[in-house]
Design a protein around this motif. Structure first.
Motif, PDB file in Angstrom:
ATOM      1  N   ARG A  87     -18.390  11.983   4.578  1.00 19.76           N
ATOM      2  CA  ARG A  87     -17.935  12.963   5.571  1.00 19.76           C
ATOM      3  C   ARG A  87     -18.997  13.179   6.637  1.00 19.76           C
ATOM      4  NH1 ARG A  87     -14.405  17.134   3.493  1.00 19.76           N
ATOM      5  NH2 ARG A  87     -12.795  16.111   2.254  1.00 19.76           N
ATOM      6  N   GLU A  88     -18.551  13.671   7.790  1.00 18.26           N
ATOM      7  CA  GLU A  88     -19.504  14.127   8.799  1.00 18.26           C
ATOM      8  C   GLU A  88     -20.133  15.427   8.315  1.00 18.26           C
ATOM      9  OE1 GLU A  88     -18.785  14.124  13.064  1.00 18.26           O
ATOM     10  OE2 GLU A  88     -16.936  13.005  12.667  1.00 18.26           O
ATOM     11  N   ASP A  91     -18.355  18.989   7.598  1.00 22.03           N
ATOM     12  CA  ASP A  91     -16.965  18.821   7.153  1.00 22.03           C
ATOM     13  C   ASP A  91     -16.947  18.838   5.622  1.00 22.03           C
ATOM     14  OD1 ASP A  91     -14.315  18.207   6.737  1.00 22.03           O
ATOM     15  OD2 ASP A  91     -14.475  16.130   7.448  1.00 22.03           O
TER      16      ASP A  91
END
Length: 192
Positions: A87-88, A91
């Motif tokens: 994930r970024e 997030d």
């Protein structure tokens, strides 16, 4: 289009409330070393991250955040017994949690364990110069003439006025490409 590529080892971001639980009421983060991103720093304080199968000591990065987050490589996640999604940063909805243990207390976080998606930080002027936009996906080639040349795909561009140009990959990715420390990468943009 060249960009500095840095290896980001496992680390933890904490809220003020979590940090005070771990280190005691009124405790504050101690800047041990400034990082390449303006205002970001590695702290003298560490925390033990506990998963179902294992535990690891990790550095805390400052400043404090609005949500707790643990960034690990996929190898680290296996050691902890956690299935960490890619994930970024930020997030974290629907991600697994873990226990954080400090010298003064411990905190169970319900979510926040991720393997960070490889990304490039750019300030708006550099992004414009490179012809890149926020959230654009590119590839980056590293390790030319090393016997381990690697092209990383699915690299997300992150543009913010508070960023300095740098690509971040985790230790698994760095080791696979045989990178020793900070290196230059070449940004490749798909024509499709």
């Amino acid at each position: 289009m060249k960009v500095m590529v840095e290896t980001s080892a496992h680390h933890v971001h904490v809220t003020k409330e979590t940090f005070e639980t771990l280190y005691g009421k009124g405790a504050t983060l101690t800047n041990k070393k400034n990082l390449s991103q303006p205002g970001q720093f590695a702290c003298a304080e560490k925390v033990t991250v506990v998963g179902p199968r294992g535990e690891m000591n990790m550095s805390i990065l400052g400043p404090e955040r609005n949500a707790d987050q643990v960034e690990v490589s996929l190898t680290d996640a296996r050691k902890l017994g956690i299935v960490a999604p890619v994930r970024e940063s930020g997030d974290i909805a629907g991600t697994p949690g873990c226990k954080l243990v400090g010298p003064a207390g411990e905190v169970e976080i319900e979510c926040g364990v991720i393997a960070a998606k490889r990304h490039i930080h750019l300030d708006p002027a550099t992004a414009e110069e490179f012809g890149l936009t926020d959230k654009q996906i590119v590839s980056v080639k590293v390790g030319e003439n090393t016997g381990r040349e690697t092209t990383f795909g699915d690299v997300v561009i992150r543009v913010n006025e508070n960023y300095a140009p740098a690509m971040h990959i985790d230790t698994d990715e760095s080791n696979a490409a045989g990178l020793g420390g900070t290196v230059d990468g070449v940004i490749l943009v798909s024509s499709t």
